[in-house]
Design an enzyme around this catalytic site. Sequence first.
Site, PDB file in Angstrom:
ATOM      1  N   LYS A  18     -78.886 -20.259 -24.304  1.00 49.60           N
ATOM      2  CA  LYS A  18     -78.526 -19.363 -25.566  1.00 49.60           C
ATOM      3  C   LYS A  18     -78.682 -19.978 -26.805  1.00 49.60           C
ATOM      4  O   LYS A  18     -79.579 -19.604 -27.679  1.00 49.60           O
ATOM      5  CB  LYS A  18     -77.126 -19.004 -25.564  1.00 49.60           C
ATOM      6  CG  LYS A  18     -76.398 -18.289 -24.687  1.00 49.60           C
ATOM      7  CD  LYS A  18     -75.279 -17.525 -24.793  1.00 49.60           C
ATOM      8  CE  LYS A  18     -74.103 -18.868 -25.221  1.00 49.60           C
ATOM      9  NZ  LYS A  18     -73.842 -19.533 -23.994  1.00 49.60           N
ATOM     10  N   ARG A  93     -66.670 -14.321 -27.203  1.00 49.92           N
ATOM     11  CA  ARG A  93     -66.383 -14.854 -26.008  1.00 49.92           C
ATOM     12  C   ARG A  93     -65.254 -14.111 -25.368  1.00 49.92           C
ATOM     13  O   ARG A  93     -64.729 -14.588 -24.190  1.00 49.92           O
ATOM     14  CB  ARG A  93     -66.003 -16.338 -26.132  1.00 49.92           C
ATOM     15  CG  ARG A  93     -67.200 -17.259 -25.864  1.00 49.92           C
ATOM     16  CD  ARG A  93     -66.587 -18.603 -26.138  1.00 49.92           C
ATOM     17  NE  ARG A  93     -67.429 -19.576 -25.446  1.00 49.92           N
ATOM     18  CZ  ARG A  93     -68.387 -20.492 -26.071  1.00 49.92           C
ATOM     19  NH1 ARG A  93     -69.077 -20.124 -27.116  1.00 49.92           N
ATOM     20  NH2 ARG A  93     -68.921 -21.472 -25.307  1.00 49.92           N
ATOM     21  N   ARG A 165     -73.102 -34.279 -25.299  1.00 48.69           N
ATOM     22  CA  ARG A 165     -72.009 -33.609 -25.749  1.00 48.69           C
ATOM     23  C   ARG A 165     -70.599 -34.089 -24.748  1.00 48.69           C
ATOM     24  O   ARG A 165     -70.767 -34.115 -23.411  1.00 48.69           O
ATOM     25  CB  ARG A 165     -71.856 -32.239 -25.903  1.00 48.69           C
ATOM     26  CG  ARG A 165     -72.196 -31.572 -26.977  1.00 48.69           C
ATOM     27  CD  ARG A 165     -72.669 -30.181 -26.830  1.00 48.69           C
ATOM     28  NE  ARG A 165     -71.548 -29.382 -26.289  1.00 48.69           N
ATOM     29  CZ  ARG A 165     -71.685 -28.019 -26.202  1.00 48.69           C
ATOM     30  NH1 ARG A 165     -72.641 -27.598 -26.685  1.00 48.69           N
ATOM     31  NH2 ARG A 165     -70.444 -27.356 -25.989  1.00 48.69           N
TER      32      ARG A 165
HETATM   33  P1  AMP Z   1     -70.331 -24.188 -27.187  1.00 47.90           P
HETATM   34  O1  AMP Z   1     -71.270 -24.807 -28.064  1.00 47.90           O
HETATM   35  O2  AMP Z   1     -70.928 -22.483 -27.410  1.00 47.90           O
HETATM   36  O3  AMP Z   1     -70.384 -24.149 -25.815  1.00 47.90           O
HETATM   37  O4  AMP Z   1     -68.793 -24.345 -27.743  1.00 47.90           O
HETATM   38  C1  AMP Z   1     -68.368 -25.354 -27.439  1.00 47.90           C
HETATM   39  C2  AMP Z   1     -66.700 -25.104 -27.633  1.00 47.90           C
HETATM   40  O5  AMP Z   1     -66.352 -24.822 -28.878  1.00 47.90           O
HETATM   41  C3  AMP Z   1     -66.286 -24.265 -26.475  1.00 47.90           C
HETATM   42  O6  AMP Z   1     -66.008 -24.759 -25.384  1.00 47.90           O
HETATM   43  C4  AMP Z   1     -64.875 -23.863 -27.342  1.00 47.90           C
HETATM   44  O7  AMP Z   1     -63.912 -24.799 -27.009  1.00 47.90           O
HETATM   45  C5  AMP Z   1     -65.262 -23.750 -28.704  1.00 47.90           C
HETATM   46  N1  AMP Z   1     -65.937 -22.347 -28.909  1.00 47.90           N
HETATM   47  C6  AMP Z   1     -67.229 -21.982 -29.351  1.00 47.90           C
HETATM   48  N2  AMP Z   1     -67.364 -20.686 -29.474  1.00 47.90           N
HETATM   49  C7  AMP Z   1     -66.328 -20.042 -29.289  1.00 47.90           C
HETATM   50  C8  AMP Z   1     -65.647 -18.851 -29.456  1.00 47.90           C
HETATM   51  N3  AMP Z   1     -66.322 -17.716 -29.970  1.00 47.90           N
HETATM   52  N4  AMP Z   1     -64.448 -18.678 -29.129  1.00 47.90           N
HETATM   53  C9  AMP Z   1     -63.375 -19.405 -29.043  1.00 47.90           C
HETATM   54  N5  AMP Z   1     -64.080 -20.775 -28.919  1.00 47.90           N
HETATM   55  C10 AMP Z   1     -65.183 -21.130 -29.013  1.00 47.90           C
END
Ligand code: AMP
Length: 223
Positions: A18, A93, A165
Site C-alpha cells: 500500500k 482499519r 522497522r
Molecule cells: P502501518 O505503517 O500502517 O503498518 O502502521 C503501523 C502501526 O501504526 C500499526 O501496527 C498500528 O499500531 C498503528 N496504526 C497505523 N494506522 C492505524 C489505524 N488506522 N488505526 C489504528 N492504528 C494504526
Amino acid sequence: MEGAPLFLVFLGAPGAGKGTQARLLSEKLGIPQVSTGDIFRENLNKGTKLGLLAKGYMEKGELVPDEITVAMVKERLSRPDCARGAILDGFPRTIAQAEALDRILAEKGASLTAVPYIKVSEEVLLARLSGRWICRNCGAVYHMIYNPPKVPGICDICGGELYQREDDKPEVAKNRLKVYFEQTAPLIEYYKRRGLLVEVNGEQSIEKVQEDLEAIIESHDCP
Ligand code: AMP
C-alpha cells in the site's frame, strides 16, 4: 473545470504494498498520501504526546484506539493540500474508522471515489515484512530481495540511511497480520457492499500493480 476531489482508500494487509503504491500514485496525481502509520512514526520519533500515546500499541502490533486515530486523520484531511483529494494508506482499519471517514468526507461535501484492495497471500506477506527496509529520511520502501537499493543500506532516492522497522520483526509482524485479519479484513465486505471495492493482484511487479491502479482511476473518470 476542476473535477470532484479524488479520495481513495488503499486496502490491504501489512506488506501488501500500500505504501509503495500510494507514494507512486500520489506523485503522479499530485494529491497527498495520508499514511496513519507514517504519521504515528513521525510523532514517535519527535516524542510528541500523540507519539507517546501510540507507542505501546505500535510496539505490540495492536491498533491505536479509534478516537485518537480518527481525530488525527480528521485534522490531516482538513489541511489545504487535501482540497483535491488524498490517498489514504493504512486508514481505515476498523468498521468504526470507516464510518468516521464517511462522516469526515461528508462534512467536506466529498465522498470516497474507490477502494482498491491490494490482495497478497499470507506467506508472501510474511516474507515481504521480514525483508523490508525503509529510508529514515524520505520513507521510501525497499526489500532486500524483491526491490533492493543500488547500494546496501542507502536510499536510491535521497541517500538517506535505511532501517528495519521494529514492528516488522517476526513476532510483532505475525500479530499485525492477526490483527489485520480480525479487525481490518471485514472492511473488504463493507466496501464491496457499497460498490467501491476494486481488487488488484498485489503479487505482480510494482510497475504492473501501479498500472492496474492507474486503470482503476481512469475508469472512475478521475481528474
Ligand atoms: P502501518 O505503517 O500502517 O503498518 O502502521 C503501523 C502501526 O501504526 C500499526 O501496527 C498500528 O499500531 C498503528 N496504526 C497505523 N494506522 C492505524 C489505524 N488506522 N488505526 C489504528 N492504528 C494504526
